[in-house]
Design an enzyme around this catalytic site. Structure first.
Site: not given
Ligand code: IMP
Length: 177
Positions: A102, A105
């Protein structure tokens, strides 16, 4: 119109029509790039369920889809975040694999998980993400198919949640500044 999810207020950011157009574009790109192949999509739950469903309908070539959940926990200081995949039962050996996320981040989740997939020696491994917060990315992940580059602000809707709520919105909303 503004929308309240738990204690936070969100404002419209991406409309259903904009999301649909991006998904049609991504679906067409993937179908063209994988013509003559039969890719295996792996959608990462929970956030990607709506995106995966709509994207998969835009795939016009033979394809399979499987759903997994990632559980991350803090490992030792040296290994950092450890990510375990729940429900990854398909054999990825020599398959053309496309991950459906989705949002990327920080990139921590995928960068911890991808080596585990590569270990199974897929023929190829590509990433398809609806959203990318470039400014927030500390662990760069090469995104092969991207819907939207977005600012480093929290978003909900279209499968994405705030503490479990807001996934049912048919649009993507941004936290009110
Ligand atoms: P990463 O490991 O920081 O890239 O985290 C990714 C995961 O964090 C995504 O698959 C989402 O489930 C969650 N996430 C990151 N940013 C958001 C946001 O703005 N809204 C909702 N979920 C988020």
């Amino acid at each position: 119109m503004k929308h309240q999810v738990l204690d936070k207020t969100f404002v419209p950011y991406l409309t259903p029509a904009e999301i649909e157009a991006a998904i049609k574009r991504m679906g067409a790109d993937i179908s063209r790039d994988y013509a003559g192949k039969d890719p295996l999509f792996i959608a990462i739950l929970n956030g990607s369920f709506m995106f995966a469903s709509d994207l998969f309908k835009e795939i016009s070539i033979p394809a399979e889809i499987s759903f997994i959940k990632l559980a991350s926990y803090k490992g030792t200081e040296s290994t950092g975040n450890v990510v375990t995949a729940i429900g990854l039962e398909r054999d990825l050996f020599q398959r053309e694999v496309i991950i459906i996320e989705d949002i990327v981040d920080t990139g921590k989740t995928l960068s911890a998980f991808l080596p585990q997939l590569l270990h199974q020696q897929p023929a190829s491994l590509k990433i398809c993400s609806l959203l990318h917060k470039k400014e927030a990315t500390t662990h760069p992940v090469a995104i092969d198919y991207l819907g939207f580059e977005i600012p480093n602000l929290f978003v909900v809707g279209y499968g994405l949640d705030y503490n479990g709520f807001g996934r049912n919105l048919n649009q993507i909303m941004q936290i009110e500044a």
